[in-house]
Design a protein around this motif. Structure first.
Motif, PDB file in Angstrom:
ATOM      1  N   LEU A  37       0.933  -1.063   0.190  1.00  0.00           N
ATOM      2  CA  LEU A  37       0.066  -0.087  -0.036  1.00  0.00           C
ATOM      3  C   LEU A  37       0.827   1.326  -0.116  1.00  0.00           C
ATOM      4  N   LEU A  38       1.983   1.122   0.826  1.00  0.00           N
ATOM      5  CA  LEU A  38       2.906   2.608   0.776  1.00  0.00           C
ATOM      6  C   LEU A  38       3.604   2.808  -0.653  1.00  0.00           C
ATOM      7  N   VAL A  39       3.860   1.622  -1.065  1.00  0.00           N
ATOM      8  CA  VAL A  39       4.299   1.688  -2.486  1.00  0.00           C
ATOM      9  C   VAL A  39       3.442   2.313  -3.656  1.00  0.00           C
ATOM     10  N   SER A  40       2.524   1.888  -3.438  1.00  0.00           N
ATOM     11  CA  SER A  40       1.336   2.132  -4.265  1.00  0.00           C
ATOM     12  C   SER A  40       1.031   3.568  -4.381  1.00  0.00           C
ATOM     13  N   LEU A  41       0.936   3.909  -3.085  1.00  0.00           N
ATOM     14  CA  LEU A  41       0.543   5.286  -2.874  1.00  0.00           C
ATOM     15  C   LEU A  41       1.933   6.279  -3.514  1.00  0.00           C
ATOM     16  N   SER A  42       3.034   5.838  -3.395  1.00  0.00           N
ATOM     17  CA  SER A  42       4.096   6.580  -3.928  1.00  0.00           C
ATOM     18  C   SER A  42       4.004   6.450  -5.343  1.00  0.00           C
ATOM     19  N   LEU A  43       3.863   5.242  -5.821  1.00  0.00           N
ATOM     20  CA  LEU A  43       3.515   5.249  -7.410  1.00  0.00           C
ATOM     21  C   LEU A  43       2.410   6.044  -8.004  1.00  0.00           C
ATOM     22  N   PHE A  44       1.250   6.029  -7.340  1.00  0.00           N
ATOM     23  CA  PHE A  44       0.261   6.882  -7.552  1.00  0.00           C
ATOM     24  C   PHE A  44       0.797   8.320  -7.869  1.00  0.00           C
ATOM     25  N   HIS A  45       1.280   8.716  -6.909  1.00  0.00           N
ATOM     26  CA  HIS A  45       1.818  10.108  -7.007  1.00  0.00           C
ATOM     27  C   HIS A  45       2.893  10.562  -8.170  1.00  0.00           C
ATOM     28  N   VAL A  78      -8.180   9.924  -3.312  1.00  0.00           N
ATOM     29  CA  VAL A  78      -7.027   8.870  -3.330  1.00  0.00           C
ATOM     30  C   VAL A  78      -6.190   9.023  -2.458  1.00  0.00           C
ATOM     31  N   HIS A  79      -5.510  10.078  -2.387  1.00  0.00           N
ATOM     32  CA  HIS A  79      -4.462  10.406  -1.330  1.00  0.00           C
ATOM     33  C   HIS A  79      -4.960  10.462  -0.090  1.00  0.00           C
ATOM     34  N   LEU A  80      -5.828  10.750   0.314  1.00  0.00           N
ATOM     35  CA  LEU A  80      -6.458  10.838   1.806  1.00  0.00           C
ATOM     36  C   LEU A  80      -7.089   9.251   2.034  1.00  0.00           C
ATOM     37  N   ALA A  81      -7.587   8.576   1.125  1.00  0.00           N
ATOM     38  CA  ALA A  81      -8.076   7.354   1.330  1.00  0.00           C
ATOM     39  C   ALA A  81      -6.787   6.359   1.872  1.00  0.00           C
ATOM     40  N   PHE A  82      -5.958   6.314   1.071  1.00  0.00           N
ATOM     41  CA  PHE A  82      -4.668   5.686   1.259  1.00  0.00           C
ATOM     42  C   PHE A  82      -3.973   6.258   2.710  1.00  0.00           C
ATOM     43  N   VAL A  83      -3.792   7.340   3.050  1.00  0.00           N
ATOM     44  CA  VAL A  83      -2.928   7.983   4.228  1.00  0.00           C
ATOM     45  C   VAL A  83      -4.072   7.601   5.481  1.00  0.00           C
ATOM     46  N   LEU A  84      -5.394   7.762   5.341  1.00  0.00           N
ATOM     47  CA  LEU A  84      -5.964   7.552   6.378  1.00  0.00           C
ATOM     48  C   LEU A  84      -6.083   5.846   6.994  1.00  0.00           C
ATOM     49  N   SER A  85      -6.291   5.178   5.653  1.00  0.00           N
ATOM     50  CA  SER A  85      -6.164   3.633   5.816  1.00  0.00           C
ATOM     51  C   SER A  85      -4.958   3.091   6.228  1.00  0.00           C
ATOM     52  N   LEU A  86      -4.039   3.535   6.024  1.00  0.00           N
ATOM     53  CA  LEU A  86      -2.635   3.115   6.409  1.00  0.00           C
ATOM     54  C   LEU A  86      -2.486   3.495   7.794  1.00  0.00           C
ATOM     55  N   ILE A  87      -2.970   4.674   8.299  1.00  0.00           N
ATOM     56  CA  ILE A  87      -2.713   5.108   9.604  1.00  0.00           C
ATOM     57  C   ILE A  87      -3.391   4.083  10.567  1.00  0.00           C
ATOM     58  N   PHE A  88      -4.419   4.005  10.309  1.00  0.00           N
ATOM     59  CA  PHE A  88      -5.055   2.729  11.355  1.00  0.00           C
ATOM     60  C   PHE A  88      -4.458   1.270  11.328  1.00  0.00           C
ATOM     61  N   LEU A  89      -3.591   1.093  10.201  1.00  0.00           N
ATOM     62  CA  LEU A  89      -3.051  -0.168  10.282  1.00  0.00           C
ATOM     63  C   LEU A  89      -1.677  -0.134  10.833  1.00  0.00           C
ATOM     64  N   VAL A  90      -0.909   1.006  10.971  1.00  0.00           N
ATOM     65  CA  VAL A  90       0.547   1.104  11.195  1.00  0.00           C
ATOM     66  C   VAL A  90       0.621   1.961  12.734  1.00  0.00           C
ATOM     67  N   LEU A 150     -13.084   4.340   6.577  1.00  0.00           N
ATOM     68  CA  LEU A 150     -12.654   5.666   6.186  1.00  0.00           C
ATOM     69  C   LEU A 150     -12.258   5.729   4.645  1.00  0.00           C
ATOM     70  N   ALA A 151     -11.784   4.610   4.058  1.00  0.00           N
ATOM     71  CA  ALA A 151     -11.367   4.735   2.761  1.00  0.00           C
ATOM     72  C   ALA A 151     -12.860   4.904   1.988  1.00  0.00           C
ATOM     73  N   PHE A 152     -13.821   4.231   2.498  1.00  0.00           N
ATOM     74  CA  PHE A 152     -15.190   4.309   1.815  1.00  0.00           C
ATOM     75  C   PHE A 152     -15.861   5.940   1.907  1.00  0.00           C
ATOM     76  N   SER A 153     -15.450   6.357   3.136  1.00  0.00           N
ATOM     77  CA  SER A 153     -15.988   7.721   3.450  1.00  0.00           C
ATOM     78  C   SER A 153     -15.451   8.693   2.748  1.00  0.00           C
ATOM     79  N   VAL A 154     -14.156   8.654   2.364  1.00  0.00           N
ATOM     80  CA  VAL A 154     -13.110   9.519   1.789  1.00  0.00           C
ATOM     81  C   VAL A 154     -13.428   9.494   0.207  1.00  0.00           C
ATOM     82  N   LEU A 155     -13.726   8.251  -0.173  1.00  0.00           N
ATOM     83  CA  LEU A 155     -13.908   8.352  -1.692  1.00  0.00           C
ATOM     84  C   LEU A 155     -15.523   8.346  -2.008  1.00  0.00           C
ATOM     85  N   TYR A 156     -16.163   8.428  -1.094  1.00  0.00           N
ATOM     86  CA  TYR A 156     -17.461   8.764  -1.426  1.00  0.00           C
ATOM     87  C   TYR A 156     -17.842  10.168  -2.017  1.00  0.00           C
ATOM     88  N   ILE A 157     -16.917  11.215  -1.815  1.00  0.00           N
ATOM     89  CA  ILE A 157     -17.055  12.565  -2.258  1.00  0.00           C
ATOM     90  C   ILE A 157     -16.849  12.492  -3.970  1.00  0.00           C
TER      91      ILE A 157
END
Length: 674
Positions: free
Chosen positions: A35-43, A60-72, A105-112
């Protein structure tokens, strides 16, 4: 003096809680890594081949960031001390509720982005589902920010949200009609004035790319080349390792906008060398901490502030870079003079020939590492977008890393670099979203204008009181009002910075304090640089001085004593902002620029910083007597004040000191050797 990237990464994780992840089981480790590498590749991809629609890109940026925060990041410190075990209630060593929150959180962010076509019809009249999704995001964002960087920023955001909701209970000018929860969610979630606002936009569009470039540039050897150049230029002279620290951190700051990352990378080499030649441990750590915070003010990256200024000031990036050059130069010049006088007073040696790198050999091996930086600067100078410049730099780093025969990177090294770059984006990404809540309240309630009125009124009252006491000495009430407002703003910036990172501090103060300074006649770019400089001081100001504590950990010194020393060494950050407010020509790219004012201000500051450094270090040509130190302080302040008259008076005041110092110096030179 070779950088060990594996060691510096471990040190960064040890001293910087924002990249210190909880232990995970093997499966979760791989998921997080991908997920971290995918975030970098996306940007990386979007920077080179076109950004997505604004709401989609930020989502997309915020969905990656917030989801990863709750995992790490764990809910509490206990999660960092447990042995990771994969169970039904904790898949991959991550509690099941964190997996659920991350997905929600990923769903709530990507809802917009998903409802973007209908968004215009729902702003101002949110559906129950909109309010539900927005509530999930706001609560999750506050909790994610708490996990990544502690309580201070979420508490500030909660206070602002409470102000938005309970306006009628506030006294006087701060009173307002109040807002219902659906109204608050509507503003924070469905508009670009809140969570999806400028803060998240800048991090997703600019900051991430330059952080990734800095990680890659350091990994391919550019940071090592900078340190080798610094060692060659300054290492042989008195107190050489400390001067290498100043020069090296200044150049390394062009790659890293993180004070802690700068401190552990450069400090891992310079701190032991400083201690070895005789510097006290707390002073060695203080030098590195103060030097490392300069990385955030050194063009072209300047932390995240330069990119935020693009949005707030609506001026080209090149103009901001030019404006930052000489304030940064003065900061490092002031530090250099302090470590020089300290070394002369203590009789400290420089580096021996066998302790210094072979610059010719270093250039032979690492000259290709300059190409990505040259490419990045060339694209910036051409007027192209900063993210395209970052894409050019990142691509150059990848090519050099794969093709340079003297320091070729493996694919695993590139993978690790993309992973590390994303790690640095998590905490700042959460902070940007939370600051969006604060800015949203400011725009929703108009509290910024009210705060400006209160600050200006208080400053005028202070100016009137001072003017009544010393009317014959200082009669300009307008100047006194501005000075009082600047002092109050600076104090608030430092206090705010003690609990929240520089970027978040800058964003809040720009929304609340910078308009006040502009109303008092300060040029907008000078007002923004002022709050930015004072916010950075928190990294070396106890009790929360992350860079100082990281350096103290490596030096084995007392953290509080190290912080105080770093603050003294970095005192130029207190002085220079006042100078460019009253003499904006120091920033060059301002209205009414004058070469005469620029050179007069620059020369006056340099002379004043020499005198102030001598006073703080208790040494000029020989050890200063107490009365000489006080005279030097007065002379320094007078020469630093913009203007020819005050500068000449300051030099005249110091004439007795110059005479006594020169006489004593000549007398000591003629004494026979012991």
């Amino acid at each position: 003096m070779e950088i060990d990237h594996e060691q510096t990464q471990k040190l960064a994780e040890k001293f910087d809680s924002e990249i210190r992840f909880r232990p995970l089981a093997k499966t979760a480790t791989w998921i997080v890594s991908i997920l971290l590498v995918s975030l970098s590749l996306f940007h990386y991809y979007t920077a080179g081949f076109g950004l997505l629609r604004e709401a989609t890109h930020r989502g997309v940026h915020l969905a990656f960031v917030l989801s990863l925060i709750f995992l790490v990041f764990g809910f509490s410190k206990a999660h960092y001390q447990r042995e990771p075990r994969s169970t039904f209630l904790a898949p991959g060593g991550v509690p099941l509720y964190d997996w659920i929150i991350a997905i929600a959180l990923a769903f709530s962010v990507l809802y917009i982005p998903y409802i973007f076509e209908d968004l215009a019809f729902r702003v101002g009249n949110p559906l129950p589902l909109d309010v539900f999704m927005g509530t999930i995001l706001i609560v999750g964002l506050l909790e994610g920010t708490r996990r990544a960087m502690g309580w201070p920023l979420p508490i500030i955001a909660l206070v602002f949200l409470a102000y938005a909701a309970f306006g009628p209970i506030f006294p006087g000018l701060l009173k307002h009609a109040g807002n219902s929860w659906p109204q608050i969610v509507n503003h924070m979630y469905l508009t670009s004035q809140g969570i999806y606002g400028v803060a998240v936009g800048v991090v997703a569009t600019y900051v991430f790319h330059f952080v990734l470039f800095g990680v890659l540039a350091s990994r391919i050897g550019l940071g090592q080349l900078f340190l080798d150049v610094a060692s060659t230029l300054a290492g042989r002279y008195a107190g050489g390792p400390a001067k290498v620290s100043v020069f090296g951190s200044a150049m390394f700051g062009m790659l890293s906008g993180s004070s802690v990352a700068n401190a552990v990378t450069v400090g891992s080499l310079t701190i032991p060398a400083m201690i070895r030649i005789g510097y006290p441990r707390h002073f060695a750590a203080g030098v590195e901490a103060a030097s490392s915070t300069g990385g955030q003010i050194t063009p072209p990256i300047m932390g995240a502030a330069a990119f935020l200024m693009i949005e707030f000031l609506d001026i080209p990036y090149q103009q901001i870079i030019v404006a930052g050059i000489f304030p940064a130069f003065l900061y490092f010049f002031g530090m250099f003079m302090q470590v020089h006088f300290e070394a002369k007073r203590e009789g400290l040696r420089g580096l021996r020939a066998d302790e210094m790198p072979n610059l010719r050999d270093s250039f032979k091996r690492r000259w290709p590492t300059l190409l990505p930086l040259v490419g990045l600067i060339a694209v910036l100078a051409s007027g192209r977008t900063p993210y395209l410049a970052a894409f050019t730099g990142i691509t150059g780093c990848i090519l050099v890393g794969l093709l340079n025969p003297y320091q070729r990177l493996k694919l695993r090294d590139l993978y690790d670099s993309f992973e590390t770059g994303a790690k640095y984006a998590l905490a700042v990404g959460a902070a940007a979203g939370t600051v969006g809540l604060v800015i949203g309240v400011v725009t929703l309630t108009g509290v910024g204008f009210k705060v400006s009125y209160i600050v200006i009124s208080a400053a005028q009252a202070i100016a009137g009181g001072v003017g009544a006491v010393i009317p014959d000495i200082i009669a300009n009430t307008q100047t006194l009002t501005l000075i009082a407002a600047l002092v109050m703003t600076g104090i608030v910036c430092i206090l705010m910075g003690c609990g929240i990172p520089t970027t978040a501090n800058y964003l809040i103060m720009v929304a609340v304090a910078a308009p006040t300074l502009v109303q008092l006649g300060v040029q907008p770019i000078a007002a923004h640089f002022f709050v930015f400089y004072f916010g950075i001081l928190a990294d070396i100001t106890p009790p929360v001085a992350l860079a100082a504590y990281a350096a103290a950990g490596m030096a084995g010194s007392d953290p509080f004593k190290t912080g105080n020393t770093a603050f003294r060494l970095g005192i130029t950050k207190l002085i220079v902002p006042f100078v460019f407010v009253f003499s904006p020509s120091l920033l060059i790219s301002v209205q009414g620029f004058s070469w005469y004012a620029f050179f007069l201000t620059l020369l006056g500051c340099m002379i004043g910083l020499v005198l102030l450094s001598a006073a703080l270090s208790r040494y000029l040509l020989v050890t200063l007597k107490p009365w000489e130190r006080w005279v030097c302080v007065v002379g320094a302040l007078l020469t630093i004040i913009p203007g020819l008259g005050s500068g000449l008076v300051g030099l005249a005041v110091c004439i007795p000191v110059f005479i006594r110092q020169l006489t004593q110096f000549k007398a000591e030179k003629t004494l026979p050797a012991a």
